[in-house]
Design an enzyme around this catalytic site. Structure first.
Site, mmCIF file in Angstrom:
data_model
loop_
_atom_site.group_PDB
_atom_site.id
_atom_site.type_symbol
_atom_site.label_atom_id
_atom_site.label_comp_id
_atom_site.label_asym_id
_atom_site.label_seq_id
_atom_site.Cartn_x
_atom_site.Cartn_y
_atom_site.Cartn_z
ATOM 1 N N HIS A 1 21.944 -18.044 8.494
ATOM 2 C CA HIS A 1 21.872 -18.901 9.672
ATOM 3 C C HIS A 1 22.853 -20.051 9.548
ATOM 4 O O HIS A 1 23.217 -20.476 8.447
ATOM 5 C CB HIS A 1 20.447 -19.420 9.903
ATOM 6 C CG HIS A 1 19.903 -20.289 8.805
ATOM 7 N ND1 HIS A 1 20.106 -21.649 8.757
ATOM 8 C CD2 HIS A 1 19.145 -19.992 7.714
ATOM 9 C CE1 HIS A 1 19.494 -22.153 7.690
ATOM 10 N NE2 HIS A 1 18.904 -21.165 7.050
ATOM 11 N N ASP B 1 22.545 -23.157 11.273
ATOM 12 C CA ASP B 1 22.017 -24.490 11.539
ATOM 13 C C ASP B 1 21.451 -25.122 10.273
ATOM 14 O O ASP B 1 21.162 -24.437 9.280
ATOM 15 C CB ASP B 1 20.962 -24.451 12.638
ATOM 16 C CG ASP B 1 19.774 -23.556 12.295
ATOM 17 O OD1 ASP B 1 19.999 -22.471 11.735
ATOM 18 O OD2 ASP B 1 18.623 -23.945 12.575
ATOM 19 N N ASP C 1 21.336 -24.350 1.542
ATOM 20 C CA ASP C 1 20.620 -23.671 2.632
ATOM 21 C C ASP C 1 21.274 -24.026 3.967
ATOM 22 O O ASP C 1 20.903 -25.002 4.590
ATOM 23 C CB ASP C 1 19.158 -24.108 2.605
ATOM 24 C CG ASP C 1 18.304 -23.408 3.630
ATOM 25 O OD1 ASP C 1 18.769 -22.432 4.219
ATOM 26 O OD2 ASP C 1 17.160 -23.856 3.845
ATOM 27 N N GLU D 1 17.490 -21.158 13.189
ATOM 28 C CA GLU D 1 16.520 -20.688 12.189
ATOM 29 C C GLU D 1 15.559 -21.808 11.818
ATOM 30 O O GLU D 1 14.357 -21.583 11.655
ATOM 31 C CB GLU D 1 17.259 -20.169 10.951
ATOM 32 C CG GLU D 1 16.387 -19.459 9.939
ATOM 33 C CD GLU D 1 15.774 -20.376 8.877
ATOM 34 O OE1 GLU D 1 14.947 -19.916 8.091
ATOM 35 O OE2 GLU D 1 16.153 -21.584 8.838
ATOM 36 N N GLU D 2 16.089 -23.013 11.687
ATOM 37 C CA GLU D 2 15.269 -24.129 11.248
ATOM 38 C C GLU D 2 14.237 -24.546 12.302
ATOM 39 O O GLU D 2 13.274 -25.232 11.988
ATOM 40 C CB GLU D 2 16.157 -25.334 10.900
ATOM 41 C CG GLU D 2 17.157 -25.090 9.762
ATOM 42 C CD GLU D 2 16.491 -24.932 8.410
ATOM 43 O OE1 GLU D 2 15.263 -25.042 8.333
ATOM 44 O OE2 GLU D 2 17.211 -24.690 7.422
ATOM 45 N N GLU E 1 19.427 -16.630 1.842
ATOM 46 C CA GLU E 1 18.580 -17.778 1.494
ATOM 47 C C GLU E 1 18.611 -17.985 -0.023
ATOM 48 O O GLU E 1 18.823 -17.038 -0.779
ATOM 49 C CB GLU E 1 17.145 -17.536 1.969
ATOM 50 C CG GLU E 1 16.966 -17.547 3.472
ATOM 51 C CD GLU E 1 17.034 -18.942 4.068
ATOM 52 O OE1 GLU E 1 17.063 -19.930 3.304
ATOM 53 O OE2 GLU E 1 17.057 -19.040 5.307
#
Length: 310
Positions: free
Chosen positions: A74, A76, A106, A136-137, A163
């Site tokens: 991801h 973001d 991350d 994602e967050e 991740e």
């Protein structure tokens, strides 16, 4: 792989503020431009929210049989309060043989590796793909949009999700349910407060009651709790935001609480949310509503599944 080139990529990615509340068009454009001219096909996919995009990149011919490899991550990040940082969070900084910045782990570190990998990989019979998502967050909204609307081309079925797990397979994970409690009061001038009903005060009472429920959750365990550290072996409830009122001299007629609930993978979501509703009902004297904002589901795969034997 060229470490210096990867570091340069990471430096540029870090400098782009892709905090979830912002449009991620700048980082998507940067990645697409970086891959242009490298025999990589890029697809920019509009997502649920305006100004938010997922990105698909492919080197090699798409295969219906799912062969090849997909690198997934991801774009973001969560916000960064620079006052709490020893260095600029938007500038990659080397310290004690480590790189520090917002998202360096991350997960822009993985993005840099993945982008560089697809650039330098020679086209072979097995395609190499990137699947990069937004939001994602906030609740994996970008990934949910792909599930609902599909992809423009078939991607390889074998996937590495970048991740920070040191490439260890994760078989279980808590979910994250985001919610909002809206409390409706009655506005009045603070010179005559008896004519109003203070929604902020009511919300504060609810926040305290939910905090007490969170403490009860900390004492609860399930069968799968044994697979988590003791510090995280229970469901987590957090009152994260409070927004209400319009002016200091006006009794606030509204207030909203932002809640996050992280359930263990073998918990019943409906039952737990029912406990939240009951707690709110018992602690709030004003009208209220509970709205579900996002549901990042729990993960639980069978211990005997082939992927968990690696």
């Amino acid at each position: 792989m060229d470490l210096q080139e990867t570091q340069s990529l990471l430096f540029d990615l870090i400098a782009i503020d892709s905090t979830s509340h912002r449009s991620n068009e700048p980082i998507v454009s940067y990645i697409a431009n970086r891959l242009s001219g490298s025999d990589v096909r890029c697809y920019t996919l509009p997502s649920k929210e305006e100004g938010k995009f997922n990105l698909v990149a492919l080197k090699g011919d798409p295969r219906d049989d799912g062969s090849g490899l997909t690198l997934c991550g991801h774009m973001d990040t969560v916000p960064a309060d620079s006052a709490q940082w020893e260095s600029d969070p938007w500038k990659l900084t080397s310290r004690d043989e480590r790189w520090y910045a917002r998202g360096s782990c991350d997960m822009k570190g993985f993005l840099a590796i993945a982008i560089h990998a697809i650039q330098i990989t020679e086209t072979t019979n097995a395609p190499l793909a990137l699947l990069l998502t937004c939001d994602e967050e906030l609740g994996s909204f970008g990934a949910q949009h792909i599930v609902e609307h599909g992809l423009p081309i078939p991607l390889p079925n074998q996937v590495i999700i970048g991740e920070p797990t040191s490439l260890q397979v994760v078989r279980l994970h808590k979910g994250h349910l985001s919610m909002r409690v809206d409390i409706k009061g009655v506005a009045a001038h603070t010179g005559a407060p008896h004519l109003g009903k203070n929604a902020v005060i009511a919300a504060s009472t609810v926040a305290v009651a939910l905090s007490e429920l969170a403490s009860v959750f900390e004492t609860e365990r399930t069968e799968e709790s044994a697979h988590f550290t003791e510090e995280s072996a229970f469901p987590v409830l957090t009152v994260s935001t409070m927004q209400g009122g319009s002016a200091i001299n006006v009794v606030p007629d509204h207030c909203s609480l932002g809640l996050g609930l992280r359930l263990l993978p073998d918990q019943d979501q409906d039952e737990t949310v029912s406990r939240l509703r009951q707690t709110i009902e018992q602690s709030c004297e004003l009208p209220w509503t509970l709205t579900m904002l996002g549901d990042n589901p729990t993960l639980l795969t069978n211990k005997s599944a082939p992927i968990n034997q690696w």
